[in-house]
Design an enzyme around this catalytic site. Structure first.
Site, PDB file in Angstrom:
ATOM      1  N   TYR A  53     -31.441 -29.229  11.319  1.00 34.74           N
ATOM      2  CA  TYR A  53     -31.097 -27.810  11.173  1.00 34.74           C
ATOM      3  C   TYR A  53     -30.980 -27.179  12.548  1.00 34.74           C
ATOM      4  CZ  TYR A  53     -30.468 -25.433   6.789  1.00 34.74           C
ATOM      5  OH  TYR A  53     -29.911 -24.936   5.650  1.00 34.74           O
ATOM      6  N   GLU A  55     -29.487 -23.670  13.217  1.00 28.52           N
ATOM      7  CA  GLU A  55     -28.883 -22.329  13.160  1.00 28.52           C
ATOM      8  C   GLU A  55     -28.971 -21.677  14.532  1.00 28.52           C
ATOM      9  OE1 GLU A  55     -31.097 -20.605   9.971  1.00 28.52           O
ATOM     10  OE2 GLU A  55     -29.591 -21.128   8.481  1.00 28.52           O
ATOM     11  N   ASP A 199      -3.211 -19.438  13.920  1.00 29.22           N
ATOM     12  CA  ASP A 199      -3.865 -20.454  13.108  1.00 29.22           C
ATOM     13  C   ASP A 199      -3.090 -21.763  13.293  1.00 29.22           C
ATOM     14  OD1 ASP A 199      -4.770 -22.184  11.185  1.00 29.22           O
ATOM     15  OD2 ASP A 199      -4.711 -20.737   9.540  1.00 29.22           O
ATOM     16  N   THR A 225      -8.134 -26.407  12.160  1.00 28.88           N
ATOM     17  CA  THR A 225      -8.901 -27.503  11.575  1.00 28.88           C
ATOM     18  C   THR A 225      -8.983 -28.588  12.644  1.00 28.88           C
ATOM     19  OG1 THR A 225      -6.957 -28.698  10.790  1.00 28.88           O
ATOM     20  CG2 THR A 225      -7.915 -27.091   9.279  1.00 28.88           C
ATOM     21  N   LYS A 228      -6.311 -32.527  10.840  1.00 29.17           N
ATOM     22  CA  LYS A 228      -4.893 -32.759  10.545  1.00 29.17           C
ATOM     23  C   LYS A 228      -4.275 -33.538  11.718  1.00 29.17           C
ATOM     24  CE  LYS A 228      -5.014 -28.878   7.368  1.00 29.17           C
ATOM     25  NZ  LYS A 228      -4.476 -27.565   6.940  1.00 29.17           N
ATOM     26  N   ARG A 234     -13.278 -33.861   9.181  1.00 27.66           N
ATOM     27  CA  ARG A 234     -12.925 -32.666   8.410  1.00 27.66           C
ATOM     28  C   ARG A 234     -13.743 -31.486   8.929  1.00 27.66           C
ATOM     29  NH1 ARG A 234      -9.851 -31.960   4.316  1.00 27.66           N
ATOM     30  NH2 ARG A 234      -9.354 -34.163   4.495  1.00 27.66           N
TER      31      ARG A 234
HETATM   32  C1  LIG Z   1      -5.068 -26.537   6.258  1.00 24.63           C
HETATM   33  C2  LIG Z   1      -4.973 -25.142   6.695  1.00 24.63           C
HETATM   34  C3  LIG Z   1      -6.094 -24.287   6.666  1.00 24.63           C
HETATM   35  C4  LIG Z   1      -7.358 -24.621   5.918  1.00 24.63           C
HETATM   36  O1  LIG Z   1      -8.107 -25.647   6.319  1.00 24.63           O
HETATM   37  P1  LIG Z   1      -9.297 -26.184   5.388  1.00 24.63           P
HETATM   38  O2  LIG Z   1     -10.034 -27.086   6.299  1.00 24.63           O
HETATM   39  O3  LIG Z   1      -8.658 -26.851   4.226  1.00 24.63           O
HETATM   40  O4  LIG Z   1     -10.123 -25.011   4.992  1.00 24.63           O
HETATM   41  C5  LIG Z   1      -5.971 -23.032   7.226  1.00 24.63           C
HETATM   42  N1  LIG Z   1      -4.817 -22.618   7.764  1.00 24.63           N
HETATM   43  C6  LIG Z   1      -3.714 -23.394   7.775  1.00 24.63           C
HETATM   44  C7  LIG Z   1      -2.461 -22.877   8.397  1.00 24.63           C
HETATM   45  C8  LIG Z   1      -3.753 -24.681   7.232  1.00 24.63           C
HETATM   46  O5  LIG Z   1      -2.647 -25.436   7.205  1.00 24.63           O
END
Ligand SMILES: *Cc1c(COP(=O)(O)O)cnc(C)c1O
Length: 416
Positions: A53, A55, A199, A225, A228, A234
């Site tokens: 933990y 935090e 994003d 993220t 990807k 993840r």
């Molecule tokens: C995949 C994605 C997310 C979300 O990611 P998670 O890990 O599934 O919560 C947010 N924004 C965009 C543009 C994405 O393609």
């Protein structure tokens, strides 16, 4: 896979984990948001760090015994900053959406106006869809792509920004095959006094590898993220160059929206950031771009149409209407032949999103597996053949055999 203890202790789950490994091995993975992590990343994730933990932040925790995980998180933060060339990073976000929740909390109040890309045109749920917290709590206005070019028209974005005066503008997408003009978004945000949130969930790897322009220094906050194109565990993270925003982001993550950080995942993020800093990763990203061009060529030669006429990144959005098949049907058909891709709405789609007229095809995972341009083009051709000859069992068998040959040439996780 060894799974020595799991096999003995819980054969049910051990069998399922092995089943998923076999599934991943036996299909060409074209889901644009997926990838295959390295074994070092996997080991860091399956470690004793899960027990801790922590935090708070390195050096300022709410629990004792944090000196080791403090170092882990500091390494992850420093590597993220080096990789993206920025001053500040928070690596605790559990996922991309968690990172976006923190970004909203750090910048806007419930009821404030936010301008983001519409889900139907390639944006993400967390950019203001009605069923998502973002659409429930904020007054979201959407921009999309133009009917003619099927790309984002910056003049429309500017008009909307001037008309609605949003507190925050979001640039980023989940199924947009073209380069995002972060500089233009930055100018518009500045003009109307809005925060700019970039994003980069999908294209973070490409940015890290120099295959897509970086949103820094135009964006106030960057969310992403790690799993990807960046090919890490993840998870999510946030970047900024603004000290005050950085402070607010940290608070928005904890105590604002999360509890204890996943230290095993943060360690794995650190490992993947280091991997992305190596020259091989830039070469990997170059190959992703080449493979996307090649698979796109294969599909268009085969009679399919690419939305916007092509791709600049790791994915193609395929318009299936020339083949009179829905995305849902195409997804199922291809899965039966060992090709995994997902149905996707195309801009101005006349079908509902869970049927959809399009298919999203990404090359990050198969590039990790070692697919070359020639092979990618072949995969594109196989997709078109399978779709246009869907009632022909001879063609179906030929496609399936060709897929198996391609997979056999690039074994996945041979060490496991
Ligand atoms: C995949 C994605 C997310 C979300 O990611 P998670 O890990 O599934 O919560 C947010 N924004 C965009 C543009 C994405 O393609």
């Amino acid at each position: 896979m060894a799974l020595e203890y799991l096999r003995k202790n819980d054969p049910t789950i051990a069998k399922l984990v092995h089943g998923e490994l076999e599934r991943q091995r036996n299909c060409i993975e074209l889901i644009a948001s997926e990838n295959f992590i390295s074994l070092p990343v996997m080991e860091a994730m399956g470690s004793v760090l899960s027990n801790k933990y922590a935090e708070g932040l390195p050096g300022a925790r709410y629990y004792g015994g944090c000196h080791v995980v403090d170092d882990v998180e500091t390494v992850a933060i420093n590597r993220a900053c080096e990789l993206f060339g920025c001053k500040f990073a928070n690596v605790q976000a559990h996922s991309g959406v968690s990172a976006n929740i923190a970004a909203y909390l750090a910048t806007v109040q419930p009821g404030d106006t936010v301008l983001g890309m519409s889900l139907a045109h390639g944006g993400h749920l967390s950019h203001g869809a009605g069923v998502n917290f973002s659409g429930m709590l904020y007054n979201v206005v959407h921009y999309g792509v133009s009917r003619e070019t099927e790309t984002i028209d910056m003049n429309t974005v500017e008009q909307l920004a001037k008309k609605f005066r949003p507190k925050m503008i979001i640039v980023g997408a989940s199924s947009y095959p073209r380069t995002l003009d972060f500089a233009a978004f930055g100018r518009i945000a500045q003009e109307v006094g809005a925060y700019l949130l970039a994003d980069i969930a999908h294209i973070a790897g490409l940015i890290a590898g120099g295959a897509h322009p970086s949103p820094l220094p135009f964006a106030d906050i960057c969310t992403s993220t790690t799993h990807k194109t960046l090919r890490g565990p993840r998870g999510g993270f946030l970047l900024s160059n603004d000290e005050e925003l950085a402070r607010r982001i940290d608070k928005a993550i904890f105590p604002g929206s999360q509890g204890g950080p996943l230290m095993h995942v943060i360690a794995a993020k650190a490992v993947s950031f280091a991997e992305a800093l190596r020259p091989e990763f830039a070469r990997y990203c170059e190959q992703i771009l080449k493979n996307t061009q090649a698979i796109g060529r294969g599909m268009t030669d085969g009679g399919l149409r690419l939305v916007s006429g092509g791709s600049d990144n790791h994915l193609c959005l395929v318009d299936l209407t020339p083949a009179s098949i829905t995305g849902q049907e195409a997804e199922r058909l291809l899965e039966g032949m060992g090709i995994t891709a997902n149905k996707n709405a195309i801009p101005f789609d006349t079908l509902s999103p869970n049927v959809a007229s399009g298919l999203r095809v990404g090359t990050a995972a198969m590039t990790t597996r070692g697919f070359t341009e020639d092979e990618s083009e072949q995969v594109g051709k196989l997709i078109a053949q399978a779709i246009f000859n869907r009632s022909d069992v001879v063609v179906a068998q030929k496609v399936r055999n060709a897929v198996m040959d391609l997979l056999a040439a690039h074994p996945l996780y041979p060490e496991l």
